[in-house]
Design an enzyme around this catalytic site. Structure first.
Site, PDB file in Angstrom:
ATOM      1  N   ARG A  13      -7.537 -12.555 -27.464  1.00 22.42           N
ATOM      2  CA  ARG A  13      -9.025 -11.633 -27.195  1.00 22.42           C
ATOM      3  C   ARG A  13      -8.432 -10.317 -26.635  1.00 22.42           C
ATOM      4  NH1 ARG A  13     -10.921 -14.255 -22.824  1.00 22.42           N
ATOM      5  NH2 ARG A  13     -10.669 -13.357 -20.623  1.00 22.42           N
TER       6      ARG A  13
ATOM      7  N   ILE B 274     -15.859 -11.472 -21.451  1.00 19.58           N
ATOM      8  CA  ILE B 274     -15.357 -11.375 -22.588  1.00 19.58           C
ATOM      9  C   ILE B 274     -15.378 -13.495 -21.596  1.00 19.58           C
ATOM     10  CG2 ILE B 274     -13.225 -11.988 -23.820  1.00 19.58           C
ATOM     11  CD1 ILE B 274     -12.858  -9.348 -24.046  1.00 19.58           C
ATOM     12  N   SER B 275     -15.707 -13.955 -21.811  1.00 18.16           N
ATOM     13  CA  SER B 275     -15.181 -15.393 -21.206  1.00 18.16           C
ATOM     14  C   SER B 275     -14.329 -16.104 -20.969  1.00 18.16           C
ATOM     15  CB  SER B 275     -16.378 -16.603 -21.669  1.00 18.16           C
ATOM     16  OG  SER B 275     -17.858 -16.162 -21.980  1.00 18.16           O
ATOM     17  N   ALA B 276     -14.401 -17.083 -20.205  1.00 20.03           N
ATOM     18  CA  ALA B 276     -13.122 -17.963 -19.407  1.00 20.03           C
ATOM     19  C   ALA B 276     -12.060 -18.301 -21.110  1.00 20.03           C
ATOM     20  CB  ALA B 276     -13.197 -18.048 -18.365  1.00 20.03           C
ATOM     21  N   PRO B 277     -11.335 -18.473 -20.744  1.00 19.21           N
ATOM     22  CA  PRO B 277     -11.345 -18.857 -22.347  1.00 19.21           C
ATOM     23  C   PRO B 277     -11.050 -20.564 -22.045  1.00 19.21           C
ATOM     24  CG  PRO B 277      -9.282 -17.073 -21.307  1.00 19.21           C
ATOM     25  CD  PRO B 277     -10.097 -17.579 -20.657  1.00 19.21           C
TER      26      PRO B 277
END
Length: 387
Positions: free
Chosen positions: A36, A89-92
């Protein structure tokens, strides 16, 4: 801790939590190949308690890396507009869960909606192959950023600038995935998906769906897949705020229309997300805020327009309900709560959604029976689609 160590720590944390899906082993390889940090801007934002505070990579590389790799359930805020987070950036864990629900295969044509910084599109392209992913992002600056980062990663992804919620697509895709929530799944997304194809999108304020388009293309149906919250679609009306500010706006300073004592302990409203999801299904415009005092759990509810309810703990296990406005939203909430208990306290994963050109509804346990169903309204006042 350097970035390589943080990537390793994230991988191990995902493993420890059971977040790497067995049926999609490619996802662990893709995240390792496309970390990321390769898609993160040099300025991130963290919540400072009262407002978002910038964290710059050049002046605070450790803080920047910590914000980006805060945890498997933590998104990284990449843009703040008007004091509110407007992109992330969304949570993994959420990214992996949604792509696992999508079930992409090599050669599939994939439409990534709400592309943001390009990480989601990059992971999908790693699986589907060169030239197989189209990503649409409404913000021109974000779209340009995503193009550059995807190209730097050696990925062939077409990035378009536009509003995918209303415009749809002239192409047909095997898989469609959105990273902002909708109160109703746009029919244009179903039209853009081939019969038998899958659509994965966040729905409402709590969960995401995986829908399969029927063989005749005239409907799509599928189950709730997971719980997560997403940011607002920029084309949606700005909703009346949740929390105390929104409640106070709707409540005003007039007297309550009704007052009575009820035999109901409110603790489940604070932490039982199965209940919260069921209430969201039954009373979709109800915004619920909870708080504690020396008497117990209290709750404040409003519909974003004119109706409100307060539920105040008395201290003896009972609660006082005050209500006002055009409807008795507190009674609606309590009726839905009792109905959920009578149904055996179903979990979110027991629910599903069916979409047709003119109607949408939520069902419980099976889509093809006469069991409980809840219509999804054409519009939910005071509630935005979320990105």
């Amino acid at each position: 801790m350097d970035l390589a160590e943080r990537r390793t720590a994230l991988d191990r944390a995902m493993e420890a939590r059971g977040y790497w899906p067995e049926r999609s082993p490619w996802l662990r390889e893709a995240v390792a190949a496309l970390p990321r940090d390769g898609f993160a801007p040099d300025r991130l934002w963290r919540w400072g308690g009262r407002a978002y505070v910038a964290v710059d990579r050049s002046t605070d590389p450790g803080g920047w890396a910590q914000a980006l790799y805060a945890g498997v359930d933590e998104p990284a805020v990449t843009q703040v507009t008007g004091g509110l987070a407007s992109s992330s950036i969304s949570a993994p864990g959420v990214v992996v869960d949604m792509l696992d629900s999508l079930l992409p295969e090599p050669g599939h044509r994939v439409w990534d909606i709400g592309g943001g910084q390009g990480w989601n599109a990059g992971l999908a392209a790693w699986r589907a192959g060169p030239g197989r992913v189209v990503s649409t992002e409404i913000d021109p600056l974000l779209a340009d950023f995503a193009r550059r980062r995807l190209a730097a990663a050696g990925l062939e992804v077409e990035v378009l600038t536009g509003d995918a919620t209303t415009a749809g697509s002239r192409e047909r895709f095997d898989r469609v995935i959105a990273t902002y929530a909708v109160e109703r799944v746009p029919w244009t997304w179903v039209e853009a998906t081939v019969p038998g194809g899958r659509i994965v999108c966040p729905w409402g304020r709590l969960g995401h769906l995986a829908l399969t388009v029927a063989d005749d293309g005239r409907s799509a149906s599928g189950w709730v897949q997971g719980l997560a919250q997403f940011m607002a679609d920029r084309t949606a009306p700005v909703p009346t705020a949740a929390g105390p500010a929104g409640y106070n706006t709707v409540r005003g300073d007039g007297p309550a229309a009704t007052e009575r004592r009820i035999d109901r302990e409110l603790a489940p409203l604070e932490g039982d997300w199965d209940l919260r999801f069921a209430l969201r299904v039954a009373v979709p415009d109800a915004m619920i805020t909870t708080g504690r005092d020396e008497e117990g759990i209290n709750a404040w509810v409003h519909d974003g327009r004119s109706s409100w309810a307060s539920l105040s703990a008395v201290g003896d296990g009972t609660t006082v309900l005050h209500q006002g406005g055009e409807r008795r939203i507190g009674d609606e909430l309590l009726t839905a709560w009792t109905a959920w208990e009578d149904l055996g306290r179903p979990e979110p994963y027991d629910f599903g959604v069916t979409v047709t050109p003119h109607r949408q509804w939520v069902w419980l346990n099976r889509p093809d029976t006469d069991g409980p169903r809840w219509p999804i309204p054409d519009a939910v006042a005071g509630v935005s689609r979320s990105q």
